[in-house]
Design an enzyme around this catalytic site. Structure first.
Site, PDB file in Angstrom:
ATOM      1  N   ASP A  66      -4.601   3.665  -2.624  1.00  0.00           N
ATOM      2  CA  ASP A  66      -5.809   4.023  -1.867  1.00  0.00           C
ATOM      3  C   ASP A  66      -6.260   5.440  -2.170  1.00  0.00           C
ATOM      4  O   ASP A  66      -5.576   6.400  -1.816  1.00  0.00           O
ATOM      5  CB  ASP A  66      -5.518   3.946  -0.356  1.00  0.00           C
ATOM      6  N   HIS A  79      -0.759  -1.091  -4.292  1.00  0.00           N
ATOM      7  CA  HIS A  79      -2.134  -0.806  -3.871  1.00  0.00           C
ATOM      8  C   HIS A  79      -2.265   0.699  -3.666  1.00  0.00           C
ATOM      9  O   HIS A  79      -1.547   1.299  -2.872  1.00  0.00           O
ATOM     10  CB  HIS A  79      -2.433  -1.583  -2.588  1.00  0.00           C
ATOM     11  N   SER A 124       0.818  -1.215   0.000  1.00  0.00           N
ATOM     12  CA  SER A 124       0.000   0.000   0.000  1.00  0.00           C
ATOM     13  C   SER A 124       0.852   1.265   0.000  1.00  0.00           C
ATOM     14  O   SER A 124       1.667   1.495   0.898  1.00  0.00           O
ATOM     15  CB  SER A 124      -0.928  -0.001   1.217  1.00  0.00           C
ATOM     16  N   MET A 173     -11.994   4.699  -2.372  1.00  0.00           N
ATOM     17  CA  MET A 173     -12.831   4.934  -1.184  1.00  0.00           C
ATOM     18  C   MET A 173     -13.439   6.320  -1.343  1.00  0.00           C
ATOM     19  O   MET A 173     -13.048   7.278  -0.666  1.00  0.00           O
ATOM     20  CB  MET A 173     -11.985   4.826   0.090  1.00  0.00           C
ATOM     21  N   ASP A 230      -7.509  -6.434   3.021  1.00  0.00           N
ATOM     22  CA  ASP A 230      -6.869  -5.128   3.196  1.00  0.00           C
ATOM     23  C   ASP A 230      -7.113  -4.579   4.600  1.00  0.00           C
ATOM     24  O   ASP A 230      -8.254  -4.322   4.970  1.00  0.00           O
ATOM     25  CB  ASP A 230      -7.469  -4.170   2.141  1.00  0.00           C
ATOM     26  N   SER A 250       1.565  -0.529   6.520  1.00  0.00           N
ATOM     27  CA  SER A 250       2.465  -0.168   7.620  1.00  0.00           C
ATOM     28  C   SER A 250       3.414  -1.314   7.995  1.00  0.00           C
ATOM     29  O   SER A 250       4.575  -1.077   8.306  1.00  0.00           O
ATOM     30  CB  SER A 250       1.669   0.320   8.825  1.00  0.00           C
ATOM     31  N   MET A 283     -12.466  -5.667   3.376  1.00  0.00           N
ATOM     32  CA  MET A 283     -11.790  -4.735   4.280  1.00  0.00           C
ATOM     33  C   MET A 283     -11.741  -5.356   5.670  1.00  0.00           C
ATOM     34  O   MET A 283     -12.771  -5.682   6.252  1.00  0.00           O
ATOM     35  CB  MET A 283     -12.551  -3.403   4.351  1.00  0.00           C
ATOM     36  N   MET A 311      -8.857   8.307  -1.321  1.00  0.00           N
ATOM     37  CA  MET A 311      -9.834   8.708  -0.293  1.00  0.00           C
ATOM     38  C   MET A 311     -10.261  10.146  -0.551  1.00  0.00           C
ATOM     39  O   MET A 311      -9.417  11.018  -0.771  1.00  0.00           O
ATOM     40  CB  MET A 311      -9.202   8.622   1.089  1.00  0.00           C
ATOM     41  N   HIS A 349      -7.866   1.297  -5.282  1.00  0.00           N
ATOM     42  CA  HIS A 349      -8.956   1.085  -4.323  1.00  0.00           C
ATOM     43  C   HIS A 349      -9.643   2.429  -4.087  1.00  0.00           C
ATOM     44  O   HIS A 349      -9.110   3.290  -3.391  1.00  0.00           O
ATOM     45  CB  HIS A 349      -8.341   0.516  -3.026  1.00  0.00           C
ATOM     46  N   GLY A 374      -4.444  -4.154   8.376  1.00  0.00           N
ATOM     47  CA  GLY A 374      -3.869  -4.859   9.523  1.00  0.00           C
ATOM     48  C   GLY A 374      -3.198  -6.173   9.185  1.00  0.00           C
ATOM     49  O   GLY A 374      -3.020  -7.030  10.060  1.00  0.00           O
TER      50      GLY A 374
HETATM   51  C1  DX5 Z   1      -7.216   1.591   4.620  1.00  0.00           C
HETATM   52  C2  DX5 Z   1      -6.579   1.262   3.321  1.00  0.00           C
HETATM   53  C3  DX5 Z   1      -5.490   0.249   3.378  1.00  0.00           C
HETATM   54  C4  DX5 Z   1      -4.281   0.630   4.177  1.00  0.00           C
HETATM   55  C5  DX5 Z   1      -3.744  -0.626   4.805  1.00  0.00           C
HETATM   56  O1  DX5 Z   1      -8.372   2.337   4.401  1.00  0.00           O
HETATM   57  O2  DX5 Z   1      -7.539   0.774   2.402  1.00  0.00           O
HETATM   58  O3  DX5 Z   1      -5.072  -0.125   2.075  1.00  0.00           O
HETATM   59  O4  DX5 Z   1      -3.267   1.240   3.424  1.00  0.00           O
HETATM   60  O5  DX5 Z   1      -2.764  -0.259   5.677  1.00  0.00           O
HETATM   61  P1  DX5 Z   1      -2.249  -1.211   6.841  1.00  0.00           P
HETATM   62  O6  DX5 Z   1      -1.562  -2.361   6.191  1.00  0.00           O
HETATM   63  O7  DX5 Z   1      -1.326  -0.308   7.580  1.00  0.00           O
HETATM   64  O8  DX5 Z   1      -3.440  -1.620   7.648  1.00  0.00           O
HETATM   65 ZN    ZN Z   2      -6.864  -0.132   0.455  1.00  0.00          ZN
END
Ligand code: DX5
Ligand code: ZN
Length: 214
Positions: A32, A30, A6, A65, A175, A198, A137, A34, A63, A177
């Site tokens: 993201d 990946h 990510s 969002m 996706d 992370s 998710m 937002m 992705h 944690g």
């Molecule tokens: C959260 C994102 C994830 C995020 C995952 O809304 O969609 O893709 O980057 O990050 P980690 O691996 O730190 O949970």
């Molecule tokens: Zn994501």
């Protein structure tokens, strides 16, 4: 299995260097998106995707969002998306989901749908046949660095059973944690693609990705 690193977890002052490492060791990037509306956070837009897609040879896993994915999908396609995943919860009907899947396919790229932690995968039943990917998710969308929600495992298993029973083609992506401690369990439940931010970007990226694949 595939690893999708990510971009959200990258240090933006070291972006080229970090994506260079990701390109060597990760299967997908990946991305993201937002909008500060569908989720309470703002990330990055299509210009950043375009710059990265021009300079790196990575599968671009976008992705969305965002509250209006139909409005945004064309510009992310133009910028280099290989797969566009939108949220079931952002749509007002199954028919609008179907129309958007068709629109993404008509652009010549892959289409995915994502469900939030509280959404039952059964809502996707009528759409599964036409999807290339279902994104489960395993945290509330909006932020990296949260803990994996264990109830997601049952949803992955349900989707894997439906896929096997009907011979569907969709990949199951997970996706939120994801780390070296839970990867095995998530893959055993039936996941095909692990998104991780992370965990991968902290420390030795190559070694962290290798541990996910074990
Ligand atoms: C959260 C994102 C994830 C995020 C995952 O809304 O969609 O893709 O980057 O990050 P980690 O691996 O730190 O949970
Ligand atoms: Zn994501």
């Amino acid at each position: 299995m595939l690893v999708a690193t990510s971009l959200l977890a990258c240090n933006f002052t070291k972006l080229a260097e970090q994506i260079n490492t990701i390109e060597k060791h990760s299967d997908w990037l990946h991305f993201d998106v937002m909008d500060g509306n569908f989720v309470p956070n703002i990330s990055f837009g299509s210009q950043i995707l375009k710059d990265i897609a021009e300079d790196f040879d990575l599968f671009m896993d976008v992705h969305l969002m965002v509250k209006d994915p139909a409005f945004f999908c064309e510009s992310f396609y133009q910028s280099g998306a290989d797969l566009i995943t939108f949220h079931y919860e952002a749509m007002d009907s199954i028919q609008s989901c179907r129309t958007l899947i068709d629109k993404i396919h008509s652009l010549g790229i892959k289409a995915g749908i994502s469900i939030k932690p509280a959404t039952d995968p059964a809502v996707l039943d009528q759409l599964l046949e036409s999807l290339d990917l279902v994104l489960v998710m395993s945290v509330e969308p909006g932020f990296g660095g949260q803990g994996f929600i264990r109830e997601s495992l049952a949803k992955i298993k349900t989707l894997a059973l439906r896929k096997a029973a009907n011979n569907y083609r969709y990949l199951i992506e997970v996706d939120g944690g994801v780390n070296d401690k839970n990867a095995h369990e998530i893959l055993s439940a039936g996941a095909d693609v692990l998104v991780s931010g992370s965990y991968i970007m902290k420390g030795d990226v190559e070694a962290n990705i290798a541990k996910l694949r074990k």
